[in-house]
Write an enzyme that holds these catalytic residues in place. Sequence first.
Site, PDB file in Angstrom:
ATOM      1  N   SER A  92      -2.671   4.913 -13.952  1.00 35.51           N
ATOM      2  CA  SER A  92      -3.755   4.863 -14.900  1.00 35.51           C
ATOM      3  C   SER A  92      -4.255   3.185 -15.220  1.00 35.51           C
ATOM      4  O   SER A  92      -4.891   3.217 -16.005  1.00 35.51           O
ATOM      5  CB  SER A  92      -3.029   5.247 -16.340  1.00 35.51           C
ATOM      6  OG  SER A  92      -2.985   6.504 -16.664  1.00 35.51           O
ATOM      7  N   THR A  93      -3.651   2.513 -14.185  1.00 37.54           N
ATOM      8  CA  THR A  93      -3.992   0.913 -14.300  1.00 37.54           C
ATOM      9  C   THR A  93      -5.137   0.627 -13.835  1.00 37.54           C
ATOM     10  O   THR A  93      -5.487  -0.539 -13.652  1.00 37.54           O
ATOM     11  CB  THR A  93      -2.795   0.140 -14.042  1.00 37.54           C
ATOM     12  OG1 THR A  93      -2.603   0.101 -12.623  1.00 37.54           O
ATOM     13  CG2 THR A  93      -1.593   0.185 -14.620  1.00 37.54           C
ATOM     14  N   GLY A  94      -5.870   1.354 -12.936  1.00 37.02           N
ATOM     15  CA  GLY A  94      -7.055   1.237 -12.121  1.00 37.02           C
ATOM     16  C   GLY A  94      -8.435   1.702 -12.882  1.00 37.02           C
ATOM     17  O   GLY A  94      -8.841   1.389 -14.123  1.00 37.02           O
ATOM     18  N   GLY A  99      -9.839   4.849  -5.814  1.00 37.94           N
ATOM     19  CA  GLY A  99      -8.510   4.037  -5.840  1.00 37.94           C
ATOM     20  C   GLY A  99      -7.337   4.749  -4.959  1.00 37.94           C
ATOM     21  O   GLY A  99      -7.695   4.914  -3.995  1.00 37.94           O
ATOM     22  N   VAL A 100      -6.332   4.814  -5.462  1.00 36.16           N
ATOM     23  CA  VAL A 100      -5.150   5.212  -4.852  1.00 36.16           C
ATOM     24  C   VAL A 100      -5.245   6.554  -4.070  1.00 36.16           C
ATOM     25  O   VAL A 100      -4.812   6.958  -3.184  1.00 36.16           O
ATOM     26  CB  VAL A 100      -3.923   5.130  -5.493  1.00 36.16           C
ATOM     27  CG1 VAL A 100      -3.594   5.986  -6.663  1.00 36.16           C
ATOM     28  CG2 VAL A 100      -2.642   4.984  -4.525  1.00 36.16           C
ATOM     29  N   ASP A 101      -6.123   7.531  -4.971  1.00 31.67           N
ATOM     30  CA  ASP A 101      -6.165   8.844  -4.744  1.00 31.67           C
ATOM     31  C   ASP A 101      -6.979   8.955  -3.301  1.00 31.67           C
ATOM     32  O   ASP A 101      -6.780   9.626  -2.360  1.00 31.67           O
ATOM     33  CB  ASP A 101      -6.886   9.442  -5.769  1.00 31.67           C
ATOM     34  CG  ASP A 101      -6.856  11.009  -5.882  1.00 31.67           C
ATOM     35  OD1 ASP A 101      -6.277  11.584  -4.885  1.00 31.67           O
ATOM     36  OD2 ASP A 101      -7.752  11.423  -6.681  1.00 31.67           O
ATOM     37  N   TYR A 140      -8.510   4.101 -14.738  1.00 34.91           N
ATOM     38  CA  TYR A 140      -8.413   4.444 -15.954  1.00 34.91           C
ATOM     39  C   TYR A 140      -8.001   3.328 -17.143  1.00 34.91           C
ATOM     40  O   TYR A 140      -7.729   3.701 -18.400  1.00 34.91           O
ATOM     41  CB  TYR A 140      -7.298   5.646 -16.233  1.00 34.91           C
ATOM     42  CG  TYR A 140      -7.631   6.935 -15.492  1.00 34.91           C
ATOM     43  CD1 TYR A 140      -9.006   7.276 -15.305  1.00 34.91           C
ATOM     44  CD2 TYR A 140      -6.648   8.073 -15.468  1.00 34.91           C
ATOM     45  CE1 TYR A 140      -9.458   8.346 -14.837  1.00 34.91           C
ATOM     46  CE2 TYR A 140      -7.243   9.382 -15.029  1.00 34.91           C
ATOM     47  CZ  TYR A 140      -8.524   9.473 -14.841  1.00 34.91           C
ATOM     48  OH  TYR A 140      -8.780  10.655 -14.420  1.00 34.91           O
ATOM     49  N   ASP A 182       0.709  -1.113  -0.023  1.00 35.31           N
ATOM     50  CA  ASP A 182       0.093  -0.110  -0.086  1.00 35.31           C
ATOM     51  C   ASP A 182       1.177   1.383  -0.032  1.00 35.31           C
ATOM     52  O   ASP A 182       1.723   1.411   0.935  1.00 35.31           O
ATOM     53  CB  ASP A 182      -0.813  -0.203   1.134  1.00 35.31           C
ATOM     54  CG  ASP A 182      -1.704   1.272   1.332  1.00 35.31           C
ATOM     55  OD1 ASP A 182      -1.657   2.205   0.892  1.00 35.31           O
ATOM     56  OD2 ASP A 182      -2.871   0.769   2.017  1.00 35.31           O
ATOM     57  N   ILE A 183       0.766   2.095  -0.812  1.00 35.46           N
ATOM     58  CA  ILE A 183       1.472   3.135  -1.176  1.00 35.46           C
ATOM     59  C   ILE A 183       1.706   4.183   0.049  1.00 35.46           C
ATOM     60  O   ILE A 183       2.612   4.790   0.607  1.00 35.46           O
ATOM     61  CB  ILE A 183       1.211   3.925  -2.460  1.00 35.46           C
ATOM     62  CG1 ILE A 183       2.640   4.656  -2.948  1.00 35.46           C
ATOM     63  CG2 ILE A 183       0.202   4.743  -2.330  1.00 35.46           C
ATOM     64  CD1 ILE A 183       2.739   5.204  -4.054  1.00 35.46           C
TER      65      ILE A 183
HETATM   66  P1  ADP Z   1      -6.094   5.659 -12.167  1.00 35.68           P
HETATM   67  O1  ADP Z   1      -7.232   6.462 -12.146  1.00 35.68           O
HETATM   68  O2  ADP Z   1      -4.919   6.188 -12.474  1.00 35.68           O
HETATM   69  O3  ADP Z   1      -6.141   4.358 -13.076  1.00 35.68           O
HETATM   70  P2  ADP Z   1      -6.186   4.154  -9.897  1.00 35.68           P
HETATM   71  O4  ADP Z   1      -5.995   4.701  -8.374  1.00 35.68           O
HETATM   72  O5  ADP Z   1      -7.691   3.708 -10.057  1.00 35.68           O
HETATM   73  O6  ADP Z   1      -5.767   5.282 -10.583  1.00 35.68           O
HETATM   74  O7  ADP Z   1      -5.085   2.773  -9.959  1.00 35.68           O
HETATM   75  C1  ADP Z   1      -4.067   3.001 -10.215  1.00 35.68           C
HETATM   76  C2  ADP Z   1      -3.288   1.606  -9.631  1.00 35.68           C
HETATM   77  O8  ADP Z   1      -3.149   1.820  -8.396  1.00 35.68           O
HETATM   78  C3  ADP Z   1      -4.224   0.514  -9.784  1.00 35.68           C
HETATM   79  O9  ADP Z   1      -3.352  -0.562 -10.122  1.00 35.68           O
HETATM   80  C4  ADP Z   1      -4.729   0.199  -8.330  1.00 35.68           C
HETATM   81  O10 ADP Z   1      -4.934  -1.345  -8.211  1.00 35.68           O
HETATM   82  C5  ADP Z   1      -3.653   0.807  -7.337  1.00 35.68           C
HETATM   83  N1  ADP Z   1      -3.939   0.930  -6.139  1.00 35.68           N
HETATM   84  C6  ADP Z   1      -5.223   1.343  -5.536  1.00 35.68           C
HETATM   85  N2  ADP Z   1      -4.928   1.722  -4.206  1.00 35.68           N
HETATM   86  C7  ADP Z   1      -3.619   1.681  -4.003  1.00 35.68           C
HETATM   87  C8  ADP Z   1      -2.752   1.807  -2.773  1.00 35.68           C
HETATM   88  N3  ADP Z   1      -3.196   1.980  -1.661  1.00 35.68           N
HETATM   89  N4  ADP Z   1      -1.391   1.584  -2.979  1.00 35.68           N
HETATM   90  C9  ADP Z   1      -1.040   1.212  -4.059  1.00 35.68           C
HETATM   91  N5  ADP Z   1      -1.362   1.189  -5.299  1.00 35.68           N
HETATM   92  C10 ADP Z   1      -3.029   1.164  -5.255  1.00 35.68           C
END
Ligand code: ADP
Length: 171
Positions: A121-123, A31-33, A125, A9-10
């Site tokens: 972009s892999t979630g 997602g990560v945001d 997007y 987890d970032i």
């Molecule tokens: P985007 O809109 O750029 O696709 P997302 O947040 O939906 O952004 O996804 C980008 C990547 O981050 C995906 O591979 C997702 O599984 C991953 N992700 C989601 N939450 C976390 C986290 N807490 N830490 C690291 N990676 C994450």
Amino acid sequence: MKLVLVEGDITEQRVDAIVNAANSSLMGGGGVDGAIHRRGGPEILEECRALRASRYGRGLPVGAAVATTAGRLPAQWVIHTVGPVYSRSEDRSHLLASCYRESLHVADSLGASTVAFPAVSTGIYRWPMADAARIALAAIRQAGSSVTEVRFVLFSPAAYAEFEQALGDMG
Ligand code: ADP
């Protein structure tokens, strides 16, 4: 520059800066945001609002990057970058590469020496993981940054495996 892959987890990373896969509004999202704003607390959103009120009235452009505080997170800064939405009909890989290059550029200007990235972009997007991994690793290698460690934080075993494969393919 050391390139490290970890599964995790970032928001938990002890590095100088973590990169957020944000959207142009800078107002948070899923997602990560969402995870970064939830765990980092309201100071991050406050600085994002200030950026919208000043430099980025129309939003942060796709492929660009900008830093804020990391609030309560262990990192010192969050570098927000906006990945392109994946398209099968249009090649947007230069924009995805730009996210990594511009984020490292911001890291250099902050004096950050360790930086953690998610797979931008892999979630939501929808960018295919293997292709995104190849673009990300190539862009980082070519960036010519003074960052000493780039850590990719992959959120699933499958994502980790794709990055490991892409790193191996690069030699
Ligand atoms: P985007 O809109 O750029 O696709 P997302 O947040 O939906 O952004 O996804 C980008 C990547 O981050 C995906 O591979 C997702 O599984 C991953 N992700 C989601 N939450 C976390 C986290 N807490 N830490 C690291 N990676 C994450």
